[in-house]
Motif scaffolding. Structure first.
Motif, PDB file in Angstrom:
ATOM      1  N   HIS A   1       0.840  -1.200   0.000  1.00 54.13           N
ATOM      2  CA  HIS A   1       0.000   0.000   0.000  1.00 54.13           C
ATOM      3  C   HIS A   1       0.874   1.248   0.000  1.00 54.13           C
ATOM      4  O   HIS A   1       1.884   1.318   0.701  1.00 54.13           O
ATOM      5  CB  HIS A   1      -0.903   0.001   1.240  1.00 54.13           C
ATOM      6  N   PRO A   2       0.518   2.251  -0.805  1.00 54.37           N
ATOM      7  CA  PRO A   2       1.327   3.479  -0.873  1.00 54.37           C
ATOM      8  C   PRO A   2       1.533   4.087   0.516  1.00 54.37           C
ATOM      9  O   PRO A   2       0.602   4.170   1.319  1.00 54.37           O
ATOM     10  CB  PRO A   2       0.495   4.398  -1.772  1.00 54.37           C
ATOM     11  N   ALA A   3       2.768   4.509   0.778  1.00 51.25           N
ATOM     12  CA  ALA A   3       3.111   5.111   2.062  1.00 51.25           C
ATOM     13  C   ALA A   3       3.752   6.469   1.814  1.00 51.25           C
ATOM     14  O   ALA A   3       3.940   6.901   0.672  1.00 51.25           O
ATOM     15  CB  ALA A   3       4.060   4.202   2.834  1.00 51.25           C
ATOM     16  N   ALA A   4       4.078   7.132   2.877  1.00 52.02           N
ATOM     17  CA  ALA A   4       4.742   8.430   2.760  1.00 52.02           C
ATOM     18  C   ALA A   4       6.039   8.280   1.974  1.00 52.02           C
ATOM     19  O   ALA A   4       6.703   7.231   2.039  1.00 52.02           O
ATOM     20  CB  ALA A   4       5.024   8.990   4.149  1.00 52.02           C
ATOM     21  N   THR A   5       6.396   9.306   1.238  1.00 52.01           N
ATOM     22  CA  THR A   5       7.602   9.259   0.415  1.00 52.01           C
ATOM     23  C   THR A   5       8.821   8.872   1.227  1.00 52.01           C
ATOM     24  O   THR A   5       9.694   8.125   0.766  1.00 52.01           O
ATOM     25  CB  THR A   5       7.836  10.632  -0.253  1.00 52.01           C
ATOM     26  N   GLU A   6       8.874   9.351   2.458  1.00 53.08           N
ATOM     27  CA  GLU A   6      10.035   9.068   3.311  1.00 53.08           C
ATOM     28  C   GLU A   6      10.132   7.579   3.666  1.00 53.08           C
ATOM     29  O   GLU A   6      11.213   7.101   4.035  1.00 53.08           O
ATOM     30  CB  GLU A   6       9.946   9.884   4.609  1.00 53.08           C
ATOM     31  N   LEU A   7       9.023   6.836   3.531  1.00 52.96           N
ATOM     32  CA  LEU A   7       9.036   5.413   3.877  1.00 52.96           C
ATOM     33  C   LEU A   7       9.357   4.512   2.680  1.00 52.96           C
ATOM     34  O   LEU A   7       9.567   3.317   2.845  1.00 52.96           O
ATOM     35  CB  LEU A   7       7.670   5.006   4.443  1.00 52.96           C
ATOM     36  N   ALA A   8       9.373   5.072   1.488  1.00 46.98           N
ATOM     37  CA  ALA A   8       9.534   4.277   0.270  1.00 46.98           C
ATOM     38  C   ALA A   8      10.806   3.438   0.299  1.00 46.98           C
ATOM     39  O   ALA A   8      10.802   2.270  -0.112  1.00 46.98           O
ATOM     40  CB  ALA A   8       9.531   5.192  -0.953  1.00 46.98           C
ATOM     41  N   ARG A   9      11.889   3.989   0.798  1.00 49.09           N
ATOM     42  CA  ARG A   9      13.169   3.286   0.789  1.00 49.09           C
ATOM     43  C   ARG A   9      13.159   2.060   1.699  1.00 49.09           C
ATOM     44  O   ARG A   9      14.016   1.184   1.588  1.00 49.09           O
ATOM     45  CB  ARG A   9      14.296   4.222   1.215  1.00 49.09           C
ATOM     46  N   TYR A  10      12.207   1.974   2.607  1.00 53.74           N
ATOM     47  CA  TYR A  10      12.163   0.872   3.554  1.00 53.74           C
ATOM     48  C   TYR A  10      11.243  -0.271   3.110  1.00 53.74           C
ATOM     49  O   TYR A  10      11.133  -1.283   3.802  1.00 53.74           O
ATOM     50  CB  TYR A  10      11.695   1.363   4.931  1.00 53.74           C
ATOM     51  N   GLN A  11      10.585  -0.114   1.978  1.00 54.53           N
ATOM     52  CA  GLN A  11       9.639  -1.124   1.518  1.00 54.53           C
ATOM     53  C   GLN A  11      10.368  -2.203   0.704  1.00 54.53           C
ATOM     54  O   GLN A  11      11.309  -1.922  -0.033  1.00 54.53           O
ATOM     55  CB  GLN A  11       8.537  -0.480   0.685  1.00 54.53           C
ATOM     56  N   PRO A  12       9.944  -3.462   0.832  1.00 53.02           N
ATOM     57  CA  PRO A  12      10.619  -4.558   0.117  1.00 53.02           C
ATOM     58  C   PRO A  12      10.369  -4.512  -1.384  1.00 53.02           C
ATOM     59  O   PRO A  12       9.350  -4.000  -1.849  1.00 53.02           O
ATOM     60  CB  PRO A  12       9.996  -5.817   0.740  1.00 53.02           C
TER      61      PRO A  12
END
Length: 314
Positions: free
Chosen positions: A139-150
Protein backbone atom coordinates in the motif's frame (compact mmCIF):
# COMPACT_ATOMS: atom_id res chain seq x y z
CA UNK A 1 -3.47 -35.19 -10.56
CA UNK A 2 -1.77 -32.02 -9.41
CA UNK A 3 0.84 -33.88 -7.31
CA UNK A 4 1.53 -36.28 -10.16
CA UNK A 5 1.82 -33.37 -12.57
CA UNK A 6 4.24 -31.53 -10.29
CA UNK A 7 6.36 -34.63 -9.81
CA UNK A 8 6.54 -35.35 -13.53
CA UNK A 9 7.58 -31.77 -14.21
CA UNK A 10 10.16 -31.99 -11.46
CA UNK A 11 11.69 -34.99 -13.25
CA UNK A 12 11.93 -33.05 -16.51
CA UNK A 13 13.32 -29.91 -14.91
CA UNK A 14 15.86 -31.92 -12.97
CA UNK A 15 17.74 -32.51 -16.22
CA UNK A 16 20.55 -30.09 -17.19
CA UNK A 17 19.61 -30.17 -20.89
CA UNK A 18 16.09 -28.96 -20.08
CA UNK A 19 17.41 -26.16 -17.86
CA UNK A 20 19.89 -25.19 -20.58
CA UNK A 21 17.03 -24.90 -23.08
CA UNK A 22 14.96 -22.97 -20.55
CA UNK A 23 17.73 -20.38 -20.15
CA UNK A 24 18.68 -20.07 -23.82
CA UNK A 25 15.13 -20.17 -25.15
CA UNK A 26 13.08 -18.20 -22.63
CA UNK A 27 15.36 -15.88 -20.64
CA UNK A 28 16.31 -12.68 -22.45
CA UNK A 29 19.55 -10.75 -22.12
CA UNK A 30 23.13 -10.93 -23.33
CA UNK A 31 24.20 -12.02 -19.85
CA UNK A 32 22.69 -15.47 -20.55
CA UNK A 33 25.22 -15.98 -23.36
CA UNK A 34 28.03 -15.44 -20.86
CA UNK A 35 26.87 -18.19 -18.51
CA UNK A 36 28.94 -21.36 -18.34
CA UNK A 37 26.08 -23.74 -19.07
CA UNK A 38 28.40 -26.74 -18.76
CA UNK A 39 28.66 -25.88 -15.07
CA UNK A 40 24.91 -26.30 -14.41
CA UNK A 41 24.51 -28.08 -11.10
CA UNK A 42 21.28 -29.07 -9.38
CA UNK A 43 21.17 -28.07 -5.72
CA UNK A 44 20.44 -31.22 -3.73
CA UNK A 45 17.50 -31.50 -1.37
CA UNK A 46 19.86 -32.01 1.53
CA UNK A 47 21.35 -28.58 0.95
CA UNK A 48 18.24 -26.64 1.85
CA UNK A 49 16.18 -26.32 5.02
CA UNK A 50 12.99 -28.19 5.84
CA UNK A 51 11.03 -25.08 4.81
CA UNK A 52 12.37 -25.27 1.27
CA UNK A 53 12.27 -29.06 1.10
CA UNK A 54 8.51 -28.79 1.63
CA UNK A 55 8.35 -27.04 -1.75
CA UNK A 56 8.40 -30.38 -3.59
CA UNK A 57 7.37 -28.92 -6.91
CA UNK A 58 10.26 -26.45 -6.99
CA UNK A 59 13.74 -27.03 -8.36
CA UNK A 60 16.92 -25.10 -7.53
CA UNK A 61 19.95 -24.98 -9.84
CA UNK A 62 23.14 -23.00 -9.90
CA UNK A 63 25.39 -22.05 -12.80
CA UNK A 64 28.70 -20.22 -13.11
CA UNK A 65 28.43 -16.58 -14.12
CA UNK A 66 32.05 -15.56 -14.48
CA UNK A 67 33.84 -16.65 -11.31
CA UNK A 68 30.65 -16.62 -9.22
CA UNK A 69 27.51 -18.73 -8.94
CA UNK A 70 24.08 -17.64 -10.14
CA UNK A 71 21.18 -19.50 -8.51
CA UNK A 72 17.98 -20.37 -10.39
CA UNK A 73 14.87 -20.88 -8.28
CA UNK A 74 12.28 -22.56 -10.51
CA UNK A 75 8.81 -22.52 -8.97
CA UNK A 76 6.43 -24.84 -10.80
CA UNK A 77 2.88 -23.57 -10.33
CA UNK A 78 -0.09 -25.74 -11.27
CA UNK A 79 -2.97 -24.14 -9.42
CA UNK A 80 -6.15 -23.55 -11.35
CA UNK A 81 -6.28 -19.95 -10.11
CA UNK A 82 -3.68 -17.21 -10.19
CA UNK A 83 -2.04 -16.44 -6.83
CA UNK A 84 -2.24 -12.63 -6.42
CA UNK A 85 0.54 -12.74 -3.80
CA UNK A 86 3.06 -14.76 -5.80
CA UNK A 87 5.65 -11.97 -5.50
CA UNK A 88 5.41 -12.28 -1.70
CA UNK A 89 5.86 -16.05 -1.88
CA UNK A 90 8.89 -15.62 -4.11
CA UNK A 91 10.44 -13.16 -1.64
CA UNK A 92 9.93 -15.72 1.14
CA UNK A 93 11.50 -18.58 -0.82
CA UNK A 94 14.45 -16.51 -1.96
CA UNK A 95 14.97 -15.38 1.63
CA UNK A 96 14.99 -18.99 2.83
CA UNK A 97 17.48 -19.89 0.10
CA UNK A 98 19.76 -17.02 1.16
CA UNK A 99 19.59 -18.15 4.78
CA UNK A 100 20.78 -21.59 3.74
CA UNK A 101 23.59 -20.15 1.63
CA UNK A 102 24.78 -18.10 4.60
CA UNK A 103 24.61 -21.14 6.88
CA UNK A 104 26.52 -23.27 4.36
CA UNK A 105 29.01 -20.43 3.76
CA UNK A 106 28.34 -20.57 0.03
CA UNK A 107 28.46 -16.83 -0.60
CA UNK A 108 29.71 -14.91 -3.62
CA UNK A 109 32.36 -13.40 -1.32
CA UNK A 110 32.84 -13.10 2.44
CA UNK A 111 29.81 -10.81 2.89
CA UNK A 112 28.14 -10.93 -0.51
CA UNK A 113 25.07 -12.99 -1.43
CA UNK A 114 24.97 -14.59 -4.91
CA UNK A 115 22.34 -13.38 -7.40
CA UNK A 116 19.12 -15.43 -7.74
CA UNK A 117 16.83 -15.63 -10.77
CA UNK A 118 13.33 -16.71 -9.61
CA UNK A 119 11.24 -18.23 -12.40
CA UNK A 120 7.55 -19.03 -12.07
CA UNK A 121 6.41 -21.68 -14.56
CA UNK A 122 2.61 -21.54 -14.83
CA UNK A 123 0.32 -23.72 -16.94
CA UNK A 124 -3.18 -22.70 -15.79
CA UNK A 125 -5.98 -22.07 -18.26
CA UNK A 126 -6.45 -18.45 -17.18
CA UNK A 127 -3.75 -16.02 -18.18
CA UNK A 128 -1.54 -14.81 -15.35
CA UNK A 129 -2.66 -11.48 -13.94
CA UNK A 130 -0.83 -11.19 -10.60
CA UNK A 131 1.79 -8.52 -9.90
CA UNK A 132 5.30 -9.59 -10.83
CA UNK A 133 6.89 -7.02 -8.51
CA UNK A 134 6.33 -7.10 -4.75
CA UNK A 135 6.34 -3.30 -4.44
CA UNK A 136 3.10 -3.22 -6.46
CA UNK A 137 1.40 -5.11 -3.61
CA UNK A 138 2.50 -2.72 -0.88
CA UNK A 139 0.00 0.00 0.00
CA UNK A 140 1.33 3.48 -0.87
CA UNK A 141 3.11 5.11 2.06
CA UNK A 142 4.74 8.43 2.76
CA UNK A 143 7.60 9.26 0.42
CA UNK A 144 10.03 9.07 3.31
CA UNK A 145 9.04 5.41 3.88
CA UNK A 146 9.53 4.28 0.27
CA UNK A 147 13.17 3.29 0.79
CA UNK A 148 12.16 0.87 3.55
CA UNK A 149 9.64 -1.12 1.52
CA UNK A 150 10.62 -4.56 0.12
CA UNK A 151 11.19 -5.16 -3.57
CA UNK A 152 11.24 -8.54 -5.32
CA UNK A 153 10.52 -9.52 -8.92
CA UNK A 154 10.24 -12.85 -10.69
CA UNK A 155 10.36 -14.02 -14.29
CA UNK A 156 6.95 -15.38 -15.32
CA UNK A 157 6.63 -18.09 -17.97
CA UNK A 158 2.90 -18.38 -18.66
CA UNK A 159 2.85 -21.38 -20.99
CA UNK A 160 -0.55 -20.69 -22.54
CA UNK A 161 0.33 -17.06 -23.29
CA UNK A 162 3.68 -18.06 -24.80
CA UNK A 163 2.19 -20.66 -27.14
CA UNK A 164 -0.63 -18.30 -28.19
CA UNK A 165 1.81 -15.49 -29.05
CA UNK A 166 2.12 -15.22 -32.83
CA UNK A 167 5.74 -14.13 -32.45
CA UNK A 168 6.69 -17.41 -30.79
CA UNK A 169 8.49 -19.75 -33.24
CA UNK A 170 6.88 -23.20 -33.29
CA UNK A 171 9.78 -24.94 -35.03
CA UNK A 172 12.52 -24.13 -32.53
CA UNK A 173 14.65 -27.07 -31.37
CA UNK A 174 14.14 -26.68 -27.65
CA UNK A 175 13.05 -29.16 -24.95
CA UNK A 176 11.03 -26.60 -23.01
CA UNK A 177 9.28 -25.36 -26.14
CA UNK A 178 8.31 -28.98 -26.88
CA UNK A 179 6.82 -29.32 -23.38
CA UNK A 180 4.73 -26.19 -23.92
CA UNK A 181 3.57 -27.39 -27.36
CA UNK A 182 2.46 -30.74 -25.97
CA UNK A 183 0.42 -29.13 -23.22
CA UNK A 184 -1.18 -26.61 -25.58
CA UNK A 185 -1.38 -28.62 -28.80
CA UNK A 186 -3.82 -27.67 -31.56
CA UNK A 187 -4.37 -31.14 -32.98
CA UNK A 188 -3.46 -34.78 -32.56
CA UNK A 189 -0.98 -34.41 -35.41
CA UNK A 190 0.78 -31.63 -33.47
CA UNK A 191 1.23 -34.08 -30.60
CA UNK A 192 2.55 -36.86 -32.84
CA UNK A 193 4.95 -34.52 -34.65
CA UNK A 194 6.28 -32.99 -31.42
CA UNK A 195 6.89 -36.36 -29.77
CA UNK A 196 8.56 -37.49 -32.99
CA UNK A 197 10.90 -34.51 -32.76
CA UNK A 198 11.74 -35.41 -29.16
CA UNK A 199 12.54 -38.97 -30.20
CA UNK A 200 14.92 -37.64 -32.84
CA UNK A 201 16.56 -35.07 -30.53
CA UNK A 202 17.06 -37.57 -27.72
CA UNK A 203 18.16 -40.62 -29.72
CA UNK A 204 21.74 -40.72 -28.40
CA UNK A 205 22.46 -43.30 -25.65
CA UNK A 206 23.42 -40.52 -23.24
CA UNK A 207 19.86 -39.16 -23.32
CA UNK A 208 18.18 -42.39 -22.17
CA UNK A 209 17.17 -40.98 -18.77
CA UNK A 210 15.63 -37.87 -20.29
CA UNK A 211 13.72 -40.04 -22.78
CA UNK A 212 12.30 -42.00 -19.84
CA UNK A 213 11.34 -38.79 -18.03
CA UNK A 214 9.45 -37.54 -21.10
CA UNK A 215 7.74 -40.92 -21.52
CA UNK A 216 6.70 -40.90 -17.85
CA UNK A 217 5.25 -37.38 -18.05
CA UNK A 218 3.40 -38.05 -21.31
CA UNK A 219 1.81 -41.33 -20.26
CA UNK A 220 0.91 -40.31 -16.69
CA UNK A 221 -0.27 -36.75 -17.24
CA UNK A 222 -1.11 -36.11 -20.89
CA UNK A 223 -2.33 -39.45 -22.23
CA UNK A 224 -5.21 -39.90 -19.73
CA UNK A 225 -6.77 -36.76 -21.25
CA UNK A 226 -6.14 -37.87 -24.83
CA UNK A 227 -6.93 -41.58 -24.84
CA UNK A 228 -10.56 -42.77 -24.80
CA UNK A 229 -11.38 -46.28 -23.73
CA UNK A 230 -11.54 -48.34 -20.58
CA UNK A 231 -9.13 -49.37 -17.85
CA UNK A 232 -7.47 -52.01 -20.04
CA UNK A 233 -6.53 -49.46 -22.70
CA UNK A 234 -4.99 -47.13 -20.14
CA UNK A 235 -3.06 -49.96 -18.48
CA UNK A 236 -1.58 -50.85 -21.86
CA UNK A 237 -0.36 -47.29 -22.30
CA UNK A 238 1.07 -47.18 -18.77
CA UNK A 239 3.17 -50.28 -19.52
CA UNK A 240 5.19 -48.29 -22.07
CA UNK A 241 8.54 -47.03 -20.77
CA UNK A 242 10.22 -45.83 -23.94
CA UNK A 243 9.49 -42.54 -25.70
CA UNK A 244 9.77 -44.12 -29.14
CA UNK A 245 7.21 -46.78 -28.15
CA UNK A 246 4.83 -44.05 -27.02
CA UNK A 247 5.30 -42.24 -30.33
CA UNK A 248 4.75 -45.41 -32.38
CA UNK A 249 1.56 -46.43 -30.58
CA UNK A 250 0.26 -42.86 -30.67
CA UNK A 251 0.81 -42.70 -34.44
CA UNK A 252 -1.03 -45.98 -34.95
CA UNK A 253 -4.05 -45.35 -32.73
CA UNK A 254 -4.68 -41.60 -32.71
CA UNK A 255 -6.63 -41.77 -35.98
CA UNK A 256 -9.39 -43.70 -34.22
CA UNK A 257 -9.73 -41.36 -31.25
CA UNK A 258 -12.14 -38.75 -32.71
CA UNK A 259 -14.72 -41.45 -33.48
CA UNK A 260 -14.18 -43.05 -30.06
CA UNK A 261 -14.67 -39.73 -28.26
CA UNK A 262 -17.74 -39.08 -30.37
CA UNK A 263 -19.21 -42.44 -29.35
CA UNK A 264 -18.29 -41.86 -25.70
CA UNK A 265 -19.97 -38.46 -25.82
CA UNK A 266 -23.15 -40.04 -27.18
CA UNK A 267 -23.15 -42.68 -24.45
CA UNK A 268 -22.51 -40.16 -21.68
CA UNK A 269 -25.25 -37.88 -22.92
CA UNK A 270 -27.75 -40.75 -23.09
CA UNK A 271 -26.79 -42.14 -19.68
CA UNK A 272 -26.88 -38.83 -17.87
CA UNK A 273 -29.95 -37.49 -19.61
CA UNK A 274 -29.77 -34.38 -17.50
CA UNK A 275 -28.57 -31.00 -18.73
CA UNK A 276 -25.31 -31.15 -16.75
CA UNK A 277 -24.52 -34.56 -18.19
CA UNK A 278 -24.95 -33.25 -21.74
CA UNK A 279 -22.81 -30.21 -20.93
CA UNK A 280 -20.05 -32.39 -19.50
CA UNK A 281 -20.08 -34.61 -22.58
CA UNK A 282 -19.78 -31.48 -24.75
CA UNK A 283 -16.84 -30.23 -22.68
CA UNK A 284 -15.06 -33.54 -23.23
CA UNK A 285 -15.61 -33.42 -26.97
CA UNK A 286 -14.38 -29.81 -27.19
CA UNK A 287 -11.23 -30.61 -25.22
CA UNK A 288 -10.38 -33.92 -26.85
CA UNK A 289 -11.55 -33.82 -30.47
CA UNK A 290 -11.44 -31.54 -33.48
CA UNK A 291 -15.22 -31.69 -34.02
CA UNK A 292 -16.96 -28.42 -34.75
CA UNK A 293 -19.63 -26.84 -32.55
CA UNK A 294 -22.56 -27.91 -34.72
CA UNK A 295 -21.58 -31.58 -34.65
CA UNK A 296 -21.05 -31.49 -30.87
CA UNK A 297 -24.41 -29.78 -30.38
CA UNK A 298 -26.16 -32.53 -32.39
CA UNK A 299 -24.41 -35.32 -30.51
CA UNK A 300 -25.09 -33.91 -27.03
CA UNK A 301 -28.57 -32.54 -27.67
CA UNK A 302 -27.59 -28.94 -26.96
CA UNK A 303 -28.19 -25.61 -28.66
CA UNK A 304 -25.37 -24.37 -30.88
CA UNK A 305 -25.03 -21.26 -28.70
CA UNK A 306 -24.50 -23.42 -25.60
CA UNK A 307 -21.61 -25.26 -27.23
CA UNK A 308 -20.08 -22.00 -28.47
CA UNK A 309 -20.23 -20.61 -24.92
CA UNK A 310 -18.57 -23.73 -23.51
CA UNK A 311 -15.76 -23.40 -26.05
CA UNK A 312 -15.19 -19.76 -25.11
CA UNK A 313 -14.75 -20.81 -21.49
CA UNK A 314 -12.22 -23.53 -22.30
Amino acid sequence: MRDRHDQSYKLLFSEPKVIRDLLTGFVEGEWVERLDLDSLEKVSGGFVTDDLRDREGDVIWRVHSGDDWLYLYLLIEFQSSVDPFMALRIMTYVGLLYQDLVKQRKLASERSLPPVLPIVLYNGERRWSAAQELSELVHPAATELARYQPSQSYLLLDEGAIVADERWPTDTRNMVAAIFRLEYHHSQQDVIDTIGQLVEWLKSPGQARLRRHFATWIKRVLLPNWVPGGKGDHEQWQALNDLEEVHTMLSERAKRWPEQWKQKGLEEGREEGREEGRLEAARNLIARTAMDDREIAEICGLELEQVAELRRKE
